[in-house]
Design an enzyme around this catalytic site. Structure first.
Site, PDB file in Angstrom:
ATOM      1  N   CYS A   1      10.413   1.612   1.500  1.00  0.00           N
ATOM      2  CA  CYS A   1      11.377   0.548   1.817  1.00  0.00           C
ATOM      3  C   CYS A   1      12.795   1.079   1.891  1.00  0.00           C
ATOM      4  O   CYS A   1      13.584   0.652   2.732  1.00  0.00           O
ATOM      5  CB  CYS A   1      11.279  -0.564   0.777  1.00  0.00           C
TER       6      CYS A   1
ATOM      7  N   GLU B   1      12.975  -2.850  11.295  1.00  0.00           N
ATOM      8  CA  GLU B   1      12.627  -1.829  10.308  1.00  0.00           C
ATOM      9  C   GLU B   1      11.604  -0.886  10.925  1.00  0.00           C
ATOM     10  O   GLU B   1      10.554  -1.320  11.407  1.00  0.00           O
ATOM     11  CB  GLU B   1      12.054  -2.457   9.041  1.00  0.00           C
TER      12      GLU B   1
ATOM     13  N   GLU C   1      10.976  -8.458  -2.600  1.00  0.00           N
ATOM     14  CA  GLU C   1      11.539  -7.210  -2.055  1.00  0.00           C
ATOM     15  C   GLU C   1      10.926  -7.025  -0.686  1.00  0.00           C
ATOM     16  O   GLU C   1       9.742  -6.732  -0.558  1.00  0.00           O
ATOM     17  CB  GLU C   1      11.225  -6.042  -2.998  1.00  0.00           C
TER      18      GLU C   1
ATOM     19  N   LYS D   1      -2.569  -8.600  -7.348  1.00  0.00           N
ATOM     20  CA  LYS D   1      -3.352  -8.346  -6.140  1.00  0.00           C
ATOM     21  C   LYS D   1      -2.856  -7.085  -5.447  1.00  0.00           C
ATOM     22  O   LYS D   1      -1.755  -7.056  -4.906  1.00  0.00           O
ATOM     23  CB  LYS D   1      -3.258  -9.507  -5.154  1.00  0.00           C
TER      24      LYS D   1
ATOM     25  N   GLU E   1       6.344  -7.141   3.660  1.00  0.00           N
ATOM     26  CA  GLU E   1       7.006  -7.455   4.927  1.00  0.00           C
ATOM     27  C   GLU E   1       7.720  -8.803   4.856  1.00  0.00           C
ATOM     28  O   GLU E   1       7.296  -9.721   4.159  1.00  0.00           O
ATOM     29  CB  GLU E   1       5.945  -7.449   6.034  1.00  0.00           C
TER      30      GLU E   1
ATOM     31  N   GLY F   1      11.856  -5.117   2.187  1.00  0.00           N
ATOM     32  CA  GLY F   1      12.088  -4.003   3.101  1.00  0.00           C
ATOM     33  C   GLY F   1      13.534  -3.894   3.530  1.00  0.00           C
ATOM     34  O   GLY F   1      14.394  -4.674   3.151  1.00  0.00           O
TER      35      GLY F   1
ATOM     36  N   GLY G   1      15.723  -9.430   0.491  1.00  0.00           N
ATOM     37  CA  GLY G   1      15.055 -10.079  -0.617  1.00  0.00           C
ATOM     38  C   GLY G   1      15.969 -10.690  -1.647  1.00  0.00           C
ATOM     39  O   GLY G   1      17.195 -10.723  -1.511  1.00  0.00           O
TER      40      GLY G   1
ATOM     41  N   TRP H   1       0.805  -1.220   0.000  1.00  0.00           N
ATOM     42  CA  TRP H   1       0.000   0.000   0.000  1.00  0.00           C
ATOM     43  C   TRP H   1       0.839   1.272   0.000  1.00  0.00           C
ATOM     44  O   TRP H   1       0.320   2.353  -0.188  1.00  0.00           O
ATOM     45  CB  TRP H   1      -0.911   0.024   1.234  1.00  0.00           C
TER      46      TRP H   1
END
Length: 477
Positions: free
Chosen positions: A278, A380, A244, A169, A223, A246, A453, A145
């Protein structure tokens, strides 16, 4: 909003909807279908039926559709930016910039569509060898988001130009702008079934994307714990993955840095998008010799940030996007306060006043004297809170910067070419900035190391991520 499956906007099979709220006011700004596994399977079926024709199309023709869509996105950037602000929370200026960034990405992959990558050799004794790159098939994308338009562009741009079809999605708290962008792509000529948008919970729709054996690749941004679950769910089908997950980006300010330039780098690098990026600056290491002056200038600039509803004139930082994110940020700051892990010199709380109502607001916060083992450095921090520590020299700065399970981005601020050479070589990060931070143009690969990641997005490299090699050996008679 409805779901887009096979070029048609339809209700979910459940017939249920969920509300999307404005994080600044709590007001409902729209609804989206509450989809389940059956909706996702319908989308996968549509993507499978569309793949043969789409992958056979001339790559330039695929690229032209993206280009035409980018033109329409730019024409409607204020409208789309207003919708993005309403559901995500960022100031309208940042939202319009993000919409334009989505258009930039489509235009970039249109430019790359002019030539397919491959290799040719004439090997003595073997004949002619060709290495072609072929599309994978149906791809799945799960996006967050915080930067929904940009990250949607990162995933669909290379995937579609390479000849794949896709099921996407969006996040539950920010699906509306993604739906509008998909609508524009359809209007620009994208054939039915090539891009399907399905909204709903990650635990059902997201997991079906990871598990469904017809989906050949999954690209996930979000996350770390969720990313690990995606990898586990995708493992039985040996899907290709881009994750990916964060980061906790360090920023090193050396004693020869331009202080005012570096301060402005912190303001943008930490407080852009309310710190929900991120690659935001999440750990600041400043040389002791300039720390007092640097922090004085930084504090003055931070206290100039105007917090409020992103649609209001003069607001430079909006709310956090959702209640869980705000609650987590408060817990992290409270934990640091209770353990005496630093001194809060500004912020550290929600703003007061009736204008903030039901919004998820938190003041921009600076915390000095933060020890390396603080929760603010080990976790994080996804919000407008910046922990600061001083270092004596470059050796200490590098040691502390690399002392993290994350390795997404990092930056150094200096005039010394020797320092630049060493830092860019030794920092453990997927992207290193010099005298800047946060900027990620579509032309360069983006991704992390360590627990940030696997895989890369952006650039020509992203086309490789959405294709596979086929080797052909030809011996003429």
């Amino acid at each position: 909003m409805k779901v887009l499956i096979n070029g048609e906007w339809r209700d979910s099979l459940s017939g249920k909807m969920f509300a999307v709220h404005n994080p600044a006011t709590g007001d409902v700004v729209g609804e989206a279908p509450l989809c389940g596994e059956d909706d996702l399977r319908s989308a996968v079926e549509a993507a499978g039926e569309a793949f043969a024709d789409w992958s056979a199309k001339n790559p330039r023709d695929r690229g032209k559709i993206l280009f035409f869509a980018a033109e329409e996105v730019r024409r409607r950037n204020r409208e789309l930016g207003s919708l993005l602000t309403a559901e995500q929370g960022k100031p309208i200026r940042e939202a319009v910039d993000e919409i334009n960034g989505f258009a930039n990405i489509l235009e970039y992959y249109y430019a790359l569509s002019a030539g397919e990558r491959g290799e040719y050799q004439n090997l003595r004794g073997y004949g002619h060898t060709l290495v072609e790159r072929r599309p994978l098939g149906i791809c799945g994308a799960i996006i967050p988001w915080n930067m929904p338009a940009i990250i949607m562009g990162w995933k669909i741009g290379p995937a579609l130009v390479a000849g794949n079809t896709m099921v996407l999605k969006p996040a539950r708290t920010a699906p509306l702008t993604c739906g509008k962008l998909a609508e524009i792509l359809a209007g620009a000529g994208l054939p039915p079934g090539v891009l399907n948008v399905v909204t709903g919970p990650g635990e059902t729709v997201g997991r079906e994307i990871a598990r469904n054996p017809a989906i050949r690749k999954v690209s996930f941004t979000g996350e770390g714990g969720t990313g690990r679950q995606v990898a586990l769910d995708a493992a039985p089908a040996l899907k290709q993955l881009t994750l990916e997950l964060g980061g906790s980006d360090p920023m090193i300010v050396c004693d020869d840095a331009d202080i005012r330039m570096a301060v402005e780098g912190v303001i943008r690098g930490r407080f852009y998008n309310c710190g929900q990026t991120c690659t935001a600056v999440k750990r600041l290491y400043v040389y002791e010799s300039i720390a007092d002056e640097f922090i004085r200038h930084l504090r003055a600039r931070v206290e100039e940030i105007v917090v409020g509803n992103g649609m209001e004139r003069g607001v430079s930082m909006g709310p956090l996007n959702n209640r869980p994110g705000l609650d987590r940020l408060v817990r992290q700051v409270d934990a640091a306060r209770e353990r005496d892990e630093g001194e809060i010199i500004t912020g550290g709380r929600a703003p007061e006043g009736k204008n903030y109502g039901r919004g998820f607001f938190f003041l921009p916060t600076l915390i000095t004297r933060v020890p390396q083992d603080s929760v603010l450095f080990s976790e994080e921090v996804f919000g407008p809170v910046l922990p600061i520590a001083t270092v004596t020299d470059l050796d200490e700065a590098l040691e502390r910067a690399n002392d993290s399970r994350y390795g997404l981005g990092a930056s150094v601020w200096t005039r010394s070419t020797d320092v630049i050479a060493r830092v860019t070589r030794e920092l453990e990060a997927g992207i290193v900035w010099v005298n800047q931070h946060l900027r990620t143009p579509p032309e360069v690969p983006f991704g992390g190391t360590k627990e940030s990641g696997i895989g890369r997005e952006n650039g020509r490299r992203a086309l490789d991520e959405y294709t596979e090699e086929k080797t052909v050996l030809i011996r003429l008679q």
